[in-house]
Design a protein around this motif. Structure first.
Motif, PDB file in Angstrom:
ATOM      1  N   ILE A   1      -7.196  -1.201  69.096  1.00  0.00           N
ATOM      2  CA  ILE A   1      -5.927  -0.548  68.748  1.00  0.00           C
ATOM      3  C   ILE A   1      -5.905  -0.215  67.258  1.00  0.00           C
TER       4      ILE A   1
ATOM      5  N   LYS B   1      -6.924   3.263  66.169  1.00  0.00           N
ATOM      6  CA  LYS B   1      -5.913   4.320  66.198  1.00  0.00           C
ATOM      7  C   LYS B   1      -5.212   4.418  64.847  1.00  0.00           C
TER       8      LYS B   1
ATOM      9  N   LYS C   1      -7.392   6.340  62.418  1.00  0.00           N
ATOM     10  CA  LYS C   1      -7.324   7.789  62.582  1.00  0.00           C
ATOM     11  C   LYS C   1      -6.062   8.365  61.940  1.00  0.00           C
ATOM     12  N   GLU C   2      -4.939   7.659  62.102  1.00  0.00           N
ATOM     13  CA  GLU C   2      -3.690   8.116  61.500  1.00  0.00           C
ATOM     14  C   GLU C   2      -3.756   8.037  59.975  1.00  0.00           C
TER      15      GLU C   2
END
Length: 242
Positions: A36, A39, A42-43
């Protein structure tokens, strides 16, 4: 008031702490938190690009992380391998140049090859430099720098009297990068944990209790806002200006 809005750090380094604790709080195994957490990575990259940050250094795997449970380490390295093999297209799409710093000789041959391949395929990209610290330690970085200097002195490439702070910086793993302006650490701990010890001597430090999987653009912006209020003296004195 306008100048604070323009005060953006050119090089941000992040200690991504809290993946395991985040997973445990949700009754999951620690490796789930790392998945998790990707993610959030990436943000974070998207935010860096949007805000014209030139270099983003992420502390992905420290030289001390080998002490963690074996299954967690294996899972983390598999995730790293999967990411390297599957994100090259996106890295090129967004003009991102990938660099990996750390002693990668400890990794298996497959992972080492994937690192070399990803770096080679993105080397000409001129946008964000994404610097991944993997099996990295600040003390290791300094020691390997000293060894390189000693070798150059012995071989006659460098005079010992020429060695200054700037000279030494060129022997570290970050030699081609801009200086670190801002260090962010998530997870509530307020320590550096052997991260870029030489490079962050005058960096601004921002600590947040947020666990890494919950890190987002709003928290990143809070860190940038904090940075914009700082008067960076670099050991000197700057008279307050109104």
């Amino acid at each position: 008031m306008q100048k604070n809005k323009k005060k953006i750090p050119l090089h941000v380094a992040i200690i991504m702490d809290g993946n395991g604790r985040w997973a445990q709080k949700k009754g999951k195994i620690r490796s789930f938190g790392h998945k998790i957490g990707f993610k959030a990575v990436k943000e974070t990259i998207k935010f860096a690009i949007k805000n014209n940050i030139k270099v983003l250094t992420l502390y992905a795997f420290s030289s001390e992380n080998w002490k963690r449970p074996k299954l967690e380490v294996i899972s983390l390295l598999k995730l790293f391998l999967f990411t390297l093999n599957n994100e090259i297209e996106n890295l090129n799409k967004y003009n991102i140049c990938l660099k990996v710093i750390g002693d990668i000789t400890f990794f298996n041959k497959e992972l080492q090859l994937s690192i070399y391949n990803a770096e080679k395929k993105t080397i000409k990209n001129s946008g964000l430099t994404l610097n991944i610290a993997a099996n990295y330690g600040g003390k290791w970085d300094i020691v390997q720098g000293v060894k390189k200097i000693i070798a150059d002195v012995r071989n006659g490439y460098l005079d010992i009297n020429q060695i200054e702070e700037e000279t030494f910086s060129q022997y570290l793993s970050t030699s081609t990068l801009l200086p670190v302006d801002l260090v962010i650490r998530t997870g509530g701990e307020k320590r550096i944990s052997n991260f870029l010890l030489w490079q962050i001597a005058y960096s601004e430090l921002y600590f947040t209790d947020i666990l890494w999987p919950d890190f987002n653009k709003f928290i990143f912006q809070d860190a940038i806002n904090y940075f914009s209020t700082r008067k960076r003296r670099f050991g000197g004195f700057i008279e307050d200006q109104k």
